[in-house]
Design a protein around this motif. Sequence first.
Motif, PDB file in Angstrom:
ATOM      1  N   ASN A 207      -2.849   2.076   9.790  1.00  9.09           N
ATOM      2  CA  ASN A 207      -3.979   2.361   8.894  1.00  9.09           C
ATOM      3  C   ASN A 207      -3.540   3.152   7.663  1.00  9.09           C
ATOM      4  O   ASN A 207      -3.940   2.858   6.535  1.00  9.09           O
ATOM      5  CB  ASN A 207      -5.060   3.133   9.655  1.00  9.09           C
ATOM      6  CG  ASN A 207      -5.793   2.294  10.671  1.00  9.09           C
ATOM      7  OD1 ASN A 207      -5.695   1.061  10.642  1.00  9.09           O
ATOM      8  ND2 ASN A 207      -6.532   2.934  11.572  1.00  9.09           N
ATOM      9  N   ILE A 208      -2.756   4.182   7.911  1.00  9.85           N
ATOM     10  CA  ILE A 208      -2.305   5.014   6.786  1.00  9.85           C
ATOM     11  C   ILE A 208      -1.411   4.205   5.863  1.00  9.85           C
ATOM     12  O   ILE A 208      -1.510   4.290   4.632  1.00  9.85           O
ATOM     13  CB  ILE A 208      -1.576   6.263   7.313  1.00  9.85           C
ATOM     14  CG1 ILE A 208      -2.514   7.113   8.180  1.00  9.85           C
ATOM     15  CG2 ILE A 208      -1.034   7.111   6.159  1.00  9.85           C
ATOM     16  CD1 ILE A 208      -1.821   8.177   9.003  1.00  9.85           C
ATOM     17  N   HIS A 209      -0.529   3.397   6.427  1.00 10.30           N
ATOM     18  CA  HIS A 209       0.362   2.568   5.621  1.00 10.30           C
ATOM     19  C   HIS A 209      -0.451   1.581   4.773  1.00 10.30           C
ATOM     20  O   HIS A 209      -0.174   1.376   3.578  1.00 10.30           O
ATOM     21  CB  HIS A 209       1.342   1.817   6.527  1.00 10.30           C
ATOM     22  CG  HIS A 209       2.468   1.170   5.797  1.00 10.30           C
ATOM     23  ND1 HIS A 209       2.314  -0.013   5.076  1.00 10.30           N
ATOM     24  CD2 HIS A 209       3.780   1.535   5.652  1.00 10.30           C
ATOM     25  CE1 HIS A 209       3.465  -0.347   4.536  1.00 10.30           C
ATOM     26  NE2 HIS A 209       4.369   0.580   4.870  1.00 10.30           N
ATOM     27  N   LYS A 210      -1.483   0.959   5.386  1.00 11.37           N
ATOM     28  CA  LYS A 210      -2.296  -0.028   4.670  1.00 11.37           C
ATOM     29  C   LYS A 210      -2.998   0.605   3.473  1.00 11.37           C
ATOM     30  O   LYS A 210      -3.016   0.044   2.372  1.00 11.37           O
ATOM     31  CB  LYS A 210      -3.328  -0.622   5.634  1.00 11.37           C
ATOM     32  CG  LYS A 210      -4.177  -1.740   5.048  1.00 11.37           C
ATOM     33  CD  LYS A 210      -5.082  -2.335   6.116  1.00 11.37           C
ATOM     34  CE  LYS A 210      -5.903  -3.488   5.556  1.00 11.37           C
ATOM     35  NZ  LYS A 210      -6.785  -4.090   6.606  1.00 11.37           N
ATOM     36  N   PHE A 211      -3.579   1.801   3.696  1.00 11.33           N
ATOM     37  CA  PHE A 211      -4.307   2.466   2.613  1.00 11.33           C
ATOM     38  C   PHE A 211      -3.365   2.903   1.496  1.00 11.33           C
ATOM     39  O   PHE A 211      -3.653   2.753   0.312  1.00 11.33           O
ATOM     40  CB  PHE A 211      -5.080   3.658   3.165  1.00 11.33           C
ATOM     41  CG  PHE A 211      -5.933   4.366   2.145  1.00 11.33           C
ATOM     42  CD1 PHE A 211      -7.066   3.758   1.617  1.00 11.33           C
ATOM     43  CD2 PHE A 211      -5.603   5.636   1.689  1.00 11.33           C
ATOM     44  CE1 PHE A 211      -7.847   4.411   0.658  1.00 11.33           C
ATOM     45  CE2 PHE A 211      -6.371   6.292   0.748  1.00 11.33           C
ATOM     46  CZ  PHE A 211      -7.503   5.668   0.234  1.00 11.33           C
ATOM     47  N   HIS A 212      -2.199   3.436   1.879  1.00 17.05           N
ATOM     48  CA  HIS A 212      -1.265   3.927   0.855  1.00 17.05           C
ATOM     49  C   HIS A 212      -0.529   2.789   0.162  1.00 17.05           C
ATOM     50  O   HIS A 212      -0.167   2.905  -1.011  1.00 17.05           O
ATOM     51  CB  HIS A 212      -0.281   4.921   1.483  1.00 17.05           C
ATOM     52  CG  HIS A 212      -0.907   6.253   1.770  1.00 17.05           C
ATOM     53  ND1 HIS A 212      -1.710   6.478   2.859  1.00 17.05           N
ATOM     54  CD2 HIS A 212      -0.864   7.434   1.093  1.00 17.05           C
ATOM     55  CE1 HIS A 212      -2.134   7.736   2.858  1.00 17.05           C
ATOM     56  NE2 HIS A 212      -1.623   8.332   1.793  1.00 17.05           N
ATOM     57  N   ALA A 213      -0.314   1.685   0.867  1.00 15.89           N
ATOM     58  CA  ALA A 213       0.310   0.535   0.225  1.00 15.89           C
ATOM     59  C   ALA A 213      -0.608  -0.042  -0.842  1.00 15.89           C
ATOM     60  O   ALA A 213      -0.148  -0.565  -1.872  1.00 15.89           O
ATOM     61  CB  ALA A 213       0.648  -0.522   1.269  1.00 15.89           C
TER      62      ALA A 213
END
Length: 844
Positions: A498-504
């Motif tokens: 989730n964090i990776h998706k939002f920051h990507a």
Amino acid sequence: MATFLPLLTEENSPLFNALDRIGPIILNAQASVPLPETPQHPYLLVDQSTPVDPQEIASWLDAGVEKVIVPLASVKELAGTIPAERLILLLDVANVSAFSDKIRESVSGVLLKTPSIDLDTISSVAKFFAGSTIFVLSSSDSLPAPSNIRELQSIGAILVLPESQLTLDATSNTQLNVADAFMAPIISDRPDGLFPTVVSSQTGHSLGLVYSSRQSITESIITGKGVYQSRKHGLWRKGATSGATQDVVQIRLDCDSDSLEFRVVQHGSGFCHLNRQSCFAEASGLPALEKTLQSRLETAPEGSYTMRLFNDAKLLQSKIREEADELCSAKTKEETAFEAADLFYFALTKCVTMGVSVADIEKSLDRKAKKITRRPGNAKPQWIQKETVPVPAPAPTKPIAVENDGPINMRTFDLSTTAPEARVQLLRRPVLKSDEMIEKVKPIVEAVRVHGDVALLELTAKFDKVHMDSTVIFPPFAPETMQIDEAVRKAIDIAYANIHKFHAAQVNDETLTVETMPGVVCSRFARPIARVGLYVPGGTAILPSTALMLGIPAQVAGCKEVVLATPPRPDGSISPEVMYVAKLVGASAILKAGGAQAVAAMAYGTKTVPKVDKIFGPGNQWVTAAKMLVQNDTDALVSIDMPAGPSEVLVIADHTAIPAFVAADLLSQAEHGVDSQVVLLAVDLTPDRLAEIEKEVDAQAHALSRVDIVRQSIAKSIIVKVSTVEEAISFSNDYAPEHLILHLENASSKVASIDNAGSVFVGPYTPESCGDYASGTNHTLPTNGYARQFSGVNTLSFQKHITSQEITADGLQGLGPVVATLADCEGLQAHANAVRIRLRENSR
């Protein structure tokens, strides 16, 4: 007390030396007379026409001047800056007027310039300046008589004699012999008219008792040699036959002006006729040790221990350090005295080797005591491990013991009855003073900067109580260090996704290109920060979530080197959860250290710790202060994400809020630490509804394992009652919280009104915990009101943007004249020339 004060206006060595033996000297600040190193610290007269400079005055006093004499206007400027005991007021009797108590209290003396010696006038001034010494300088052409000196002394005043009226020759109609002036008030109560005289060393140790006559005193003052009066043999020039001569350093009167003390440098075998240093007994203590060492320096046989110390500088240096360390470790009175004696022995050996006497040491101490400016006195970096530095409490292994087990309540305020100044206080955080904390971390940071890994290991042992051979782990990380519960692993994996998706989604790889005018193209493109340091706190909680929040945007941004720092556990290992996250985010190194020392290691780099370009992450007050310190050091060339401090939450709740939810959100931040900040804005809540929330806070808090931490943080937290949602949002925007939770009717419609917050949690089913762990937003957020100017950590935090421009020849034809005109306006001809030379070339 001096019998008179000489005023010197130009250098005159024989007269100067004689006067210096019998009391202080007034020097003119504009004269060529230097500030000497003498037993009698000089006074300095500042000319009335000279503008006073407080810093220069302070520097004179620090350099050894006893007192400065300044006019009234200067006293007013120096009052409160220069101690009263170091100031004398220069006052012309012709201009005497009323003085304030402040002026009287700002000086310790008055130099009264008067046309004649009028005892009534002088007494009147002395009465007003009670407690101050009155110095009298007569401008009369007639020479003051010794009787004038006695008269003035009888009313507590001292005569000032200009150099032109003093001589080393016999007293005449125009000049007074300095010895006659000195002896004017001396009275002998003996039938033979002699004066008992105590002879002592420079350090005040008695050598013997003799007698002096006016003739012997005069000769001693003028020649600087020890001359006394033998009751049997007449004038006695000490050492004339034995060779045990004396150099007179200082001659002083006692309080009754009927006996004297001669302080001397004794040469030869000693003062006593029995070839001893003193007539009373052999010397003991420091004088005896000094004499022994001086003798050994000349006569000690080769191979003796003392000679080894004299000849082997490294051995002597090591012994001084060894004994200093043992003195620091001494626990009892007896042990302290024993170790101090050893240190004195080796320190004095060093001094004797360098030609330094105990008297020289005492002079240095006296000079230091005279200083009015003071340094902070912090330990130098190489000794920081020996300094008692306040440190954060170690991570507790059980809840903090708290005696009080009563209700856990917040304090309540009503904004409608709160004065504007009180409202300002409600917005303040009860946190550390940054300047004080930065001063505390400076020695730690400096130790790591100078000594690198050695200091890092020592500080980790001291503060984290962990002894290690190395503080850095490099990949590949051992599988056994990442063994975690399967449920925790799955949770971390989902949070990571989730964090990776939002920051990507925040990445914008496209280059911004704008043609600002024909032929002029400007661009902006992003590049990752090459080397970043991520601080993951330990202390009272293990925070793999912070490793995710910092590591993922660094990974997404493409940072080439990622150093993750976190405090080690008692066995020197890192929590396996943090280790697992470090592998997921591609950490290039793990630093097993916490606090200011970890920040310093990443900022400056060591042999094992890679230097970084930017440091991220929350932490306690030590970490925050260290981050703020290193970002301002040009040697570090490092930036930081933000000055993050203790966790905080502000909850806005109206009639739709569920009390249990509100209480749970307040407590989720209160459990971070005792310095966490928690605020509830109650929007038009009835007393019963507010009581429900408070009851829930108390009940839920008592069910928590960290209840004792919560008890302390909640006690400092506040409930603010407001009338409307608009009033609540206005207060919140002024507070600028790290976390803002909206328990409001139609909460999503209120987000547009939020100007200052780290992160907003909208509606009853959006607990702050989700943002802390796995919703996708970042939980590293600005605290302490910095949400007014800082964003939370995001992908762009790990990037910097570079601009470029490309101009064609035709484009320069249009833009060039504009640039040249502006460069001419600013007077920068080379800038204009860089354009015009191209325009000329293009026009050919």
